[in-house]
Enzyme design. Structure first.
Site, short mmCIF file in Angstrom:
data_model
loop_
_atom_site.label_atom_id
_atom_site.label_comp_id
_atom_site.label_asym_id
_atom_site.label_seq_id
_atom_site.Cartn_x
_atom_site.Cartn_y
_atom_site.Cartn_z
N GLY A 45 33.21 58.75 10.28
CA GLY A 45 34.24 57.77 10.24
C GLY A 45 35.35 58.58 11.51
CE LYS A 104 23.63 58.15 6.11
NZ LYS A 104 24.67 57.42 6.76
CB ALA A 121 28.28 60.58 10.70
N GLY A 122 30.05 59.79 13.32
CA GLY A 122 31.12 60.33 14.23
C GLY A 122 31.05 59.73 15.59
CG ASN A 133 29.70 51.26 8.40
OD1 ASN A 133 30.08 50.31 8.98
ND2 ASN A 133 29.21 51.28 7.41
CB THR A 134 33.70 53.96 11.16
OG1 THR A 134 33.26 54.31 9.68
CG2 THR A 134 35.27 53.64 11.40
#
Lengths: 75, 256
Positions: free
Chosen positions: B159, B98, B185-186, B207-208
């Site tokens: 995040g 990645k 992301a986001g 992830n977050t």
């Protein structure tokens, strides 16, 4: 260099910290001493990857900057 | 069977999860399990020499079971990113990477020209490159043309939990792509993941949104279902949007 220097320890930087090893220490010997728990890791010396088949022959030299990396949590 | 094929391997799950920010490895393991993900991202870092006997991540996420996707997170230059990718491959978990080349600390937006330059090098060296990019259809096209295995436009800053800020650009990327499009992301909630899939994306990476939830295990399950629902909704073909009502019940045979 004369024989007076024979036996001087080899100064390396290992993951950012100063360490001393005996002259003639190979990567394989270093790994033996470290006893890493990680099964997946890689080694770089002076920003060059050291292939696994080089571990028994690549000797550490004074000034070598050694990086031992593995995997941690990340996104 | 609706399978997701990436770099020659097929997956049933279209959710890829990160492994950062969990309380401990056991929570990581349980969240990954609940998410149904078959691919997880990891970061490449120095082994802590002083604490080298502590358990490590891959003892909890067996590389025989999960595809391990190492990232180049934290890299700000082409050189750092390429170096990190090479180290990851040397560690023996495959050729996927990645690719992140970050352009700015506050937004963590990608440096797209540097990402393209790093991708060129890594593709040439035989990596399967998954670049993190802006929601920029032109950048996506360039990266596809130079041989990336997928493109990964962000939904919003890493995040941030803002969800898909520019669904129209994501849609344009999807329409023009000949490689998988993975929103990376986001994402904040399961509905965001569903929207990504309804736009026709092939997968979602997060992830977050899971690790930072009050109950990460429950959120992992919600994300799994959000991705599945969104995918089915996309495949089923939604009705067109109309300004005025169309009655659902018959208009005839009313009582008088």
């Amino acid at each position: 260099m004369g024989p007076a220097l024979y036996g001087l320890r080899v100064q390396i930087t290992l993951n950012g910290e100063s360490h001393e090893v005996d002259p003639g220490t190979t990567i394989a010997v270093l790994l033996d001493a470290l006893q890493l728990r990680q099964l997946r890791f890689a080694i770089e010396i002076n920003q060059e990857i050291v292939r696994r088949d080089q571990y028994p022959v690549r000797e550490l030299k004074t000034g070598d900057r050694v990086e031992v990396i593995s995997f941690v949590g990340g996104g | 069977m609706d399978e997701f094929v990436l770099a020659g391997k097929s997956y049933r799950s279209r959710l890829i999860v990160g492994t950062g920010k969990y309380r401990d490895f056991e929570e990581t393991r349980r969240a990954v399990e609940a998410s149904g993900a078959e691919m997880v991202t990891v970061a490449v870092r120095r082994v802590n020499i002083l604490h080298r006997n502590e358990p490590n991540l891959l003892e909890f996420l067996d590389p025989a079971r999960y595809t391990i996707l190492p990232n180049t997170a934290g890299c700000y230059t082409v050189e750092e990113a390429v170096r990190t990718a090479r180290l990851a491959r040397e560690a023996g978990i495959g050729s996927l990477v990645k690719l992140e080349v970050i352009g700015d600390q506050k937004t963590l937006f990608p440096d797209v020209p540097a990402t393209i330059a790093a991708a060129e090098i890594l593709v040439r060296e035989g990596f399967s490159v998954l670049p993190y990019i802006n929601d920029d259809p032109i950048a996506a096209k360039r990266l596809e043309e130079l041989g990336c295995a997928a493109v990964m436009p962000l939904a919003a800053p890493i995040g941030s939990g803002l969800g898909i800020r520019n669904p129209y650009n994501i849609r344009i990327i999807v329409e023009h792509a000949n490689v998988p499009v993975i929103v990376d992301a986001g994402v904040g909630a399961a509905s965001d993941a569903a929207v990504a899939m309804e736009l026709g994306c092939d997968a979602v990476l997060m992830n977050t949104a899971i690790a930072g939830a009050r109950d990460p295990i429950l959120m992992a399950e919600a994300m799994r279902q959000g991705v599945e629902a969104g995918r089915k909704s996309f495949l089923a073909g939604r009705i067109p949007r109309k300004l005025y009502a169309t009655a659902s019940s018959p208009l005839g045979d009313m009582i008088e």
